[in-house]
Design an enzyme around this catalytic site. Structure first.
Site, PDB file in Angstrom:
ATOM      1  N   ARG A   7       0.815  -1.214   0.000  1.00 22.60           N
ATOM      2  CA  ARG A   7       0.000   0.000   0.000  1.00 22.60           C
ATOM      3  C   ARG A   7       0.851   1.268   0.000  1.00 22.60           C
ATOM      4  O   ARG A   7       0.340   2.367  -0.267  1.00 22.60           O
ATOM      5  CB  ARG A   7      -0.958  -0.008   1.200  1.00 22.60           C
ATOM      6  N   HIS A  56      21.691   3.939  18.179  1.00 22.99           N
ATOM      7  CA  HIS A  56      22.528   4.961  17.556  1.00 22.99           C
ATOM      8  C   HIS A  56      23.389   5.724  18.547  1.00 22.99           C
ATOM      9  O   HIS A  56      24.384   6.328  18.169  1.00 22.99           O
ATOM     10  CB  HIS A  56      21.673   5.934  16.729  1.00 22.99           C
ATOM     11  N   LYS A  95      27.948   7.114  18.397  1.00 25.41           N
ATOM     12  CA  LYS A  95      28.494   8.453  18.618  1.00 25.41           C
ATOM     13  C   LYS A  95      29.997   8.383  18.877  1.00 25.41           C
ATOM     14  O   LYS A  95      30.458   7.582  19.684  1.00 25.41           O
ATOM     15  CB  LYS A  95      27.816   9.112  19.828  1.00 25.41           C
ATOM     16  N   GLU A 101      15.347  16.166  27.080  1.00 27.06           N
ATOM     17  CA  GLU A 101      14.970  16.567  25.736  1.00 27.06           C
ATOM     18  C   GLU A 101      13.954  17.696  25.814  1.00 27.06           C
ATOM     19  O   GLU A 101      13.087  17.701  26.688  1.00 27.06           O
ATOM     20  CB  GLU A 101      14.358  15.394  24.967  1.00 27.06           C
ATOM     21  N   ASP A 147      11.724   3.663  26.073  1.00 28.97           N
ATOM     22  CA  ASP A 147      12.230   4.368  24.901  1.00 28.97           C
ATOM     23  C   ASP A 147      13.664   4.842  25.077  1.00 28.97           C
ATOM     24  O   ASP A 147      14.455   4.790  24.123  1.00 28.97           O
ATOM     25  CB  ASP A 147      11.324   5.568  24.605  1.00 28.97           C
ATOM     26  N   HIS A 180      19.176   3.395  25.501  1.00 31.70           N
ATOM     27  CA  HIS A 180      20.311   4.313  25.399  1.00 31.70           C
ATOM     28  C   HIS A 180      21.110   4.449  26.698  1.00 31.70           C
ATOM     29  O   HIS A 180      22.326   4.250  26.726  1.00 31.70           O
ATOM     30  CB  HIS A 180      19.824   5.709  24.994  1.00 31.70           C
ATOM     31  N   LYS A 219      10.883  14.213  28.406  1.00 31.69           N
ATOM     32  CA  LYS A 219      10.408  15.051  27.315  1.00 31.69           C
ATOM     33  C   LYS A 219       9.981  16.414  27.860  1.00 31.69           C
ATOM     34  O   LYS A 219       9.675  16.560  29.040  1.00 31.69           O
ATOM     35  CB  LYS A 219       9.206  14.388  26.622  1.00 31.69           C
TER      36      LYS A 219
END
Length: 479
Positions: A52, A181, A185, A219, A238, A243, A329
């Site tokens: 799709r 990720h 670094k 963040e 998360d 991390h 957040k």
């Protein structure tokens, strides 16, 4: 970590090629690798997605060009772009109809010649990991292949074990690259160089000299319309279990006998084995005011957008040294900081008032690992003049002042290259992930309530109580 080597010929298949991760990171990163001469002479990049979302070859190339123009370090122009663009194609794939993808891979293999290795990057929702892997096994596409799997790898111990079993039914562990990720670094990897290549630091990197450690990743962004993902995940799953715990592994590990993947991951795994189970009473969960008004968020949601916790490592190096991890957040700053608080000297011969001592932030090693990052050592020295008065000073090394950015690779770029080379040093192993979910079980089963906090602040007030008698480096720290 191989030096000065290029991968063998490769077919790189991007599952989720029409999604946000491919647009922001993977397509721009692959072009940067190609332009830098780091991809093999023979390579093809195939985008894939469910039928799709299928694209024609021209549409996919236009999509890639737009992605690189908006998010890439290198502009999609000139001979370098023409060469890269010519190697892009698209083949849709549904679990019950993988034929278009299989045909695209066959065409790419014939164009390259020989027997090119395949690298599958699963930039898809976690619920799709197992079905995609099963499809690769059933079609024979998993032969001579490696697979990159995005986080989160499971949502608890049981789901992690089930996913591991599904992946291992098709791929051996040495073919599996669980990507984080943060570990790509340069500034995170340089923790190893800072510790083990300098006689100044490693002798004091232990419980005899360090009072506490902070790993802090606030963040400024909110959930950015990702309620469907975030409601089922939260900040702990998360950010913390992925991390921040991985960074903790680099900070706390014993010296490896070499920088090979096995030795590095063995030492990191030993740190995780020494972790004490997380105590829910030593965890602060927060939710920024207004989160429940975000589209797609349940009115009474208890999903946390902030987590701070105390972690203990029960081994000879770190026994009695608390590690404090924090991420959230909608906070006041976007930062990525490690702080090692050094113990004060036993003999306090200098006339320092209680007020001055309270305001001082000396005797710290601070590592900012937000690329390009910096490293600072904060200490006290004598002020000029006839009296013995102390002043806090700082020595700082900044990567941007010493190394040109063009010589570095962004996290995803580096990790994709390492996966093509078959180097798992900066990827997580199944036993590491399972152990982290194991120590988190009590918290996941009995989480404390999410406390409200104002957007643009530093989370619930109880996070300051959690770290007492120490205090968070942010927001008062410099840099």
């Amino acid at each position: 970590m191989p030096a000065n080597s290029r991968p063998d010929d490769h077919i790189i298949v991007l599952f989720g090629a029409t999604g946000d991760l491919a647009r922001r990171k993977l397509l721009p990163g692959l072009f940067h690798l190609a332009k830098s001469g780091l991809l093999p002479d023979g390579y093809r990049v195939i985008g894939t997605a469910p039928a799709r979302f299928a694209m024609s070859e021209d549409q996919f190339r236009a999509h890639a060009r737009s992605s690189v123009a908006q998010f890439g370090l290198a502009s999609p122009t000139g001979a370098a772009w023409q060469a890269f663009e010519s190697r892009l194609s698209f083949g849709s794939a549904d679990p019950d109809d993988p034929k278009p993808l299989a045909e695209a891979i066959a065409v790419a293999s014939e164009a390259i010649g020989g027997n090119p290795r395949r690298l599958f990057h699963l930039a898809v929702p976690p619920s799709a990991f197992a079905p995609v892997v099963a499809m690769l096994g059933q079609t024979g596409l998993a032969e001579n292949a490696r697979v990159i799997i995005e986080r989160p790898f499971g949502t608890d111990l049981r789901s992690c074990q089930e996913l591991t079993a599904a992946v291992h039914a098709v791929f051996a562990e040495e073919q599996v690259f669980r990507i984080d990720h943060f570990l790509g670094k340069e500034s995170v990897d340089n923790i190893l160089a800072l510790r083990f290549a300098n006689g100044l630091f490693e002798p004091i990197w232990n419980r005899d000299h360090i009072s506490h450690v902070q790993i802090d990743v606030p963040e400024t962004i909110g959930i950015e319309g990702r309620a469907g993902f975030f409601e089922g995940t939260g900040t702990f799953r998360d950010m913390i279990i992925t991390h921040l715990f991985q960074v903790l592994g680099f900070v706390a590990m014993e010296p490896p006998t070499s920088l090979s993947a096995k030795c590095l991951r063995d030492e990191k795994s030993k740190v995780f084995q020494a972790l004490r189970p997380l105590d829910p009473a030593r965890v602060v969960r927060g939710q920024y005011i207004g989160y429940r008004s975000e589209p797609g968020v349940a009115p009474g949601s208890q999903t946390e957008t902030f987590t701070a916790l105390k972690v203990e490592i029960d081994n000879w190096r770190w026994a009695g040294v608390p590690f404090y991890l924090r991420s959230g957040k909608s906070m006041a700053q976007r930062r990525q900081v490690i702080v090692l608080g050094l113990k004060e000297p036993v003999l306090r011969m200098f006339p320092v008032s209680a007020k001055t001592r309270e305001s001082q932030r000396a005797n710290e090693i601070v590592i900012d690992f937000d690329d390009p990052g910096w490293i600072a050592v904060r200490f006290l020295t004598k002020e000029p003049g006839p009296h013995m008065r102390l002043r806090e000073v700082e020595m700082t090394f900044r990567y941007a002042d010493s190394f040109h950015k063009m010589h570095g690779l962004e996290g995803y770029e580096r990790l994709i290259l390492e996966a093509m080379l078959g180097d798992q040093s900066l990827f997580t192993r199944s036993d590491e992930i399972e152990r982290l979910w194991e120590v988190a079980t009590a918290l996941l089963e009995s989480p404390p309530p999410a406390e409200p906090y104002e957007p643009g602040g530093w989370g619930p007030a109880s996070a300051r109580q959690l770290i007492a008698p120490h205090r968070w480096y942010l927001p008062d720290g410099k840099g």
